[in-house]
Design a protein around this motif. Structure first.
Motif, PDB file in Angstrom:
ATOM      1  N   UNK A 108     -12.113  -5.986  18.210  1.00  0.00           N
ATOM      2  CA  UNK A 108     -11.999  -7.356  17.737  1.00  0.00           C
ATOM      3  C   UNK A 108     -12.596  -8.256  18.815  1.00  0.00           C
ATOM      4  N   UNK A 109     -13.494  -9.126  18.401  1.00  0.00           N
ATOM      5  CA  UNK A 109     -14.111 -10.086  19.315  1.00  0.00           C
ATOM      6  C   UNK A 109     -13.571 -11.457  18.939  1.00  0.00           C
ATOM      7  N   UNK A 110     -12.889 -12.106  19.882  1.00  0.00           N
ATOM      8  CA  UNK A 110     -12.285 -13.412  19.626  1.00  0.00           C
ATOM      9  C   UNK A 110     -12.962 -14.476  20.470  1.00  0.00           C
ATOM     10  N   UNK A 111     -13.284 -15.579  19.828  1.00  0.00           N
ATOM     11  CA  UNK A 111     -13.727 -16.752  20.571  1.00  0.00           C
ATOM     12  C   UNK A 111     -12.597 -17.081  21.533  1.00  0.00           C
ATOM     13  N   UNK A 112     -12.916 -17.401  22.761  1.00  0.00           N
ATOM     14  CA  UNK A 112     -11.864 -17.627  23.746  1.00  0.00           C
ATOM     15  C   UNK A 112     -11.003 -18.849  23.431  1.00  0.00           C
ATOM     16  N   UNK A 113     -11.478 -19.756  22.576  1.00  0.00           N
ATOM     17  CA  UNK A 113     -10.615 -20.851  22.138  1.00  0.00           C
ATOM     18  C   UNK A 113      -9.713 -20.416  20.985  1.00  0.00           C
ATOM     19  N   UNK A 114      -9.920 -19.224  20.490  1.00  0.00           N
ATOM     20  CA  UNK A 114      -9.033 -18.623  19.485  1.00  0.00           C
ATOM     21  C   UNK A 114      -8.362 -17.405  20.120  1.00  0.00           C
ATOM     22  N   UNK A 115      -7.947 -17.563  21.372  1.00  0.00           N
ATOM     23  CA  UNK A 115      -7.432 -16.428  22.140  1.00  0.00           C
ATOM     24  C   UNK A 115      -6.133 -15.863  21.587  1.00  0.00           C
ATOM     25  N   UNK A 116      -5.469 -16.571  20.683  1.00  0.00           N
ATOM     26  CA  UNK A 116      -4.287 -16.040  20.010  1.00  0.00           C
ATOM     27  C   UNK A 116      -4.627 -14.732  19.292  1.00  0.00           C
TER      28      UNK A 116
END
Length: 190
Positions: A108-116
């Motif tokens: 899973x790759x998450x944008x760091x502003x969507x770190x949840x």
């Protein structure tokens, strides 16, 4: 014998400057024979899904954000949705994908502003990686925030209003009209 593509889930922060770079990453992953699955809130999904063609090899799914239909999707509403509502929904989706893919979800790759989403991946047993779509100087500035607050160089309230409201979202409010914000533990995962 045709091998089934391994799935990589991508979670962009729901804003144009974040979704577009994540879609470019999804395209690169598709070219590397992965099955990228981009998951966004419904209000973003409706904007991007018609731009993606089957030939792109990218799947786009939407999840609800838990906000009333007439709620303005500003930073404060999106923050609430990402912290309070979307993690449970995303976890259900990821677990279902794992089950249906027979273990074929490799990350899973998450944008760091969507770190949840990193914590959701951890709970689901899926390796996670962070993605930062802006320039490195911006990333470095943001990662220094905890140290700057602790050292007393900036206050949390001043930072919140100046960076998030004015610069990043251009959501300027008159004095006394700034939406209230509940203080929670910060997700300084980056």
């Amino acid at each position: 014998m045709m091998m089934k593509k391994k799935t990589i889930i991508l979670i962009p922060y729901p804003a144009q400057g974040h979704v577009t770079p994540m879609l470019k990453l999804a395209s690169l992953l598709s070219n590397l024979n992965f099955q990228p699955v981009v998951i966004t809130p419904e209000f973003i999904h409706s904007r991007i899904s018609r731009q993606i063609s089957p030939e792109d090899g990218i799947l786009c799914f939407s999840i609800p954000d838990g906000l009333a239909e007439d709620t303005k999707r500003d930073f404060f509403a999106i923050e609430w949705a990402m912290e309070e509502y979307m993690p449970k929904v995303l976890e259900e989706v990821v677990l279902k994908m794992i089950e249906e893919a027979g273990g074929g979800v490799v990350g899973l790759v998450a944008d760091l502003l969507a770190s949840w989403a990193v914590e959701v991946a951890r709970r689901c047993g899926v390796p996670a990686a962070g993605f930062w779509p802006a320039m490195h100087a911006t990333y470095r500035l943001i990662t220094a925030i905890p140290e700057l607050i602790q050292a007393g160089v900036i206050s949390e309230n001043e930072l919140w209003l100046s960076f998030w409201s004015e610069v990043h979202y251009n959501s300027l409010y008159q004095a006394g009209e700034v939406p209230t914000r509940t203080h929670r533990k910060k997700h300084w995962l980056f």
